[in-house]
Design a protein around this motif. Sequence first.
Motif, PDB file in Angstrom:
ATOM      1  N   THR A   1       0.913  -1.099  -0.040  1.00 58.78           N
ATOM      2  CA  THR A   1       0.028  -0.253   0.020  1.00 58.78           C
ATOM      3  C   THR A   1       1.009   1.184   0.040  1.00 58.78           C
ATOM      4  N   LEU A   2       1.899   1.078   0.841  1.00 56.11           N
ATOM      5  CA  LEU A   2       2.803   2.260   0.833  1.00 56.11           C
ATOM      6  C   LEU A   2       3.396   2.741  -0.408  1.00 56.11           C
ATOM      7  N   HIS A   3       3.892   1.409  -0.939  1.00 54.01           N
ATOM      8  CA  HIS A   3       4.531   1.512  -2.344  1.00 54.01           C
ATOM      9  C   HIS A   3       3.643   2.240  -3.338  1.00 54.01           C
ATOM     10  N   GLY A   4       2.330   2.032  -3.146  1.00 51.21           N
ATOM     11  CA  GLY A   4       1.355   2.573  -4.262  1.00 51.21           C
ATOM     12  C   GLY A   4       1.204   4.223  -3.799  1.00 51.21           C
ATOM     13  N   ILE A   5       0.917   4.326  -2.602  1.00 53.35           N
ATOM     14  CA  ILE A   5       0.619   5.720  -2.103  1.00 53.35           C
ATOM     15  C   ILE A   5       1.947   6.684  -2.557  1.00 53.35           C
ATOM     16  N   HIS A   6       2.991   6.102  -2.508  1.00 56.35           N
ATOM     17  CA  HIS A   6       4.327   6.859  -2.898  1.00 56.35           C
ATOM     18  C   HIS A   6       4.208   7.115  -4.180  1.00 56.35           C
ATOM     19  N   ALA A   7       3.956   6.256  -5.103  1.00 52.59           N
ATOM     20  CA  ALA A   7       3.907   6.530  -6.612  1.00 52.59           C
ATOM     21  C   ALA A   7       2.894   7.521  -6.997  1.00 52.59           C
ATOM     22  N   ILE A   8       1.572   7.484  -6.226  1.00 46.15           N
ATOM     23  CA  ILE A   8       0.585   8.395  -6.391  1.00 46.15           C
ATOM     24  C   ILE A   8       1.207   9.796  -6.048  1.00 46.15           C
ATOM     25  N   THR A   9       1.717   9.830  -5.058  1.00 47.30           N
ATOM     26  CA  THR A   9       2.238  11.280  -4.491  1.00 47.30           C
ATOM     27  C   THR A   9       3.105  11.920  -5.273  1.00 47.30           C
ATOM     28  N   SER A  10       4.037  11.142  -5.999  1.00 46.21           N
ATOM     29  CA  SER A  10       5.013  11.702  -6.954  1.00 46.21           C
ATOM     30  C   SER A  10       4.394  12.298  -8.095  1.00 46.21           C
ATOM     31  N   ARG A  11       2.846  11.934  -8.353  1.00 46.24           N
ATOM     32  CA  ARG A  11       2.201  12.651  -9.579  1.00 46.24           C
ATOM     33  C   ARG A  11       1.582  13.683  -9.123  1.00 46.24           C
ATOM     34  N   LEU A  12       1.346  13.878  -7.717  1.00 45.41           N
ATOM     35  CA  LEU A  12       0.178  14.782  -7.427  1.00 45.41           C
ATOM     36  C   LEU A  12       1.003  15.927  -7.181  1.00 45.41           C
ATOM     37  N   SER A  13       2.188  16.345  -7.278  1.00 43.30           N
ATOM     38  CA  SER A  13       2.893  17.781  -7.157  1.00 43.30           C
ATOM     39  C   SER A  13       2.590  18.658  -8.100  1.00 43.30           C
ATOM     40  N   PRO A  14       2.395  19.969  -7.818  1.00 48.05           N
ATOM     41  CA  PRO A  14       2.015  20.918  -8.802  1.00 48.05           C
ATOM     42  C   PRO A  14       3.286  21.229  -9.578  1.00 48.05           C
ATOM     43  N   THR A  15       4.370  20.924  -9.164  1.00 51.44           N
ATOM     44  CA  THR A  15       5.662  21.154  -9.875  1.00 51.44           C
ATOM     45  C   THR A  15       6.023  19.613 -10.711  1.00 51.44           C
ATOM     46  N   SER A  16       6.496  19.625 -11.949  1.00 49.16           N
ATOM     47  CA  SER A  16       6.476  18.347 -12.433  1.00 49.16           C
ATOM     48  C   SER A  16       7.541  17.274 -11.894  1.00 49.16           C
TER      49      SER A  16
END
Lengths: 135, 189
Positions: free
Chosen positions: A39-54
């Motif tokens: 689950t943490l692995h998935g969350i980590h991947a999602i948070t890297s896309r959520l950032s306003p800067t690329s």
Amino acid sequence: MAVFGLWVINKAGGLVYNRDFGEGLAKLTSNEYLVLAGTLHGIHAITSRLSPTSSSSGAQVIEGESFKMTIFLTATGTKFVLLTSLSNMSADVILHKTYEIYSDTVMKNPFHTPEMPIRTEGFDSRIAALMAAFA
Amino acid sequence: RSIIYDRNLNKTRAAEVSYSAFAFLFSEAIQYTQKRVSGIADMERRLSTLGYRVGIRVLELMSWRGESTSKAPKREIRLLPALSYIHTQVWKTLFGKPADAIQKSVENDDEYMIVDNDPPITRHISIPREMSQLNCSALTAGIVEAVLDGLGFPARVTAHSMPTDANPSATVILIKLDRSVVEREEALK
């Protein structure tokens, strides 16, 4: 100032190392740890896309009411996760040293298969010594 | 850029090799060997053979370099100076420091032991419980066997772990000399 636990997650999201330090922690089954790590692995991947800067990595610190989770992502996709108390300030240093110990005792060990669960005595003893030094 | 075979051998006498690079190479050599052997004894024998091939070249190189630096280079022809040469000079050339101890066995007059408290080549190797008799210092044992053979003291050399409280990874290189060597030493006394 306590360290509660250390997880090492491989690049596919599987838990390869999990160790509890200190008492008073909830006892989870190994299956529950695997699910949490995935689950943490998935969350980590999602948070890297959520950032306003690329150009952003995934989440690095997740704080709860009674604990703090520090995530160190290596260049090869391995994640080192340290669970500590909120007041612990040395999580980054500990994780860097853990990475060094991992490169030495696990990567150079001919009897370890990469991406598989870590069953290396050298790693265990040096991590124990590291945690004792930072206790 | 000159090719490696044309370079002066003396130029690299103080050169250092990256310890990590060697550790990865050795780790791969062990994994390669593991897939091709039938058991622990076979594995140690293969590592020893690998070490033997290193040893003959190390002895040649050290003798050649010794000749060019000193006015009267000496070749050890007696046993004790030869063993001392191995435990100080050879160890210094290979590992940067002399071995920790050299002992003569009390029970047998043809056995000697070189002790290394923390062998650098096996520092990062963790042997799994099922293979606890394997000692990867068999490579070092092969090197010592080749140097002894080259100097004229044939022997069988093996590596054994002798963990102590102070040095959990202490390793003993056991040298069992040929009967002919012991007799020759007796005759020369």
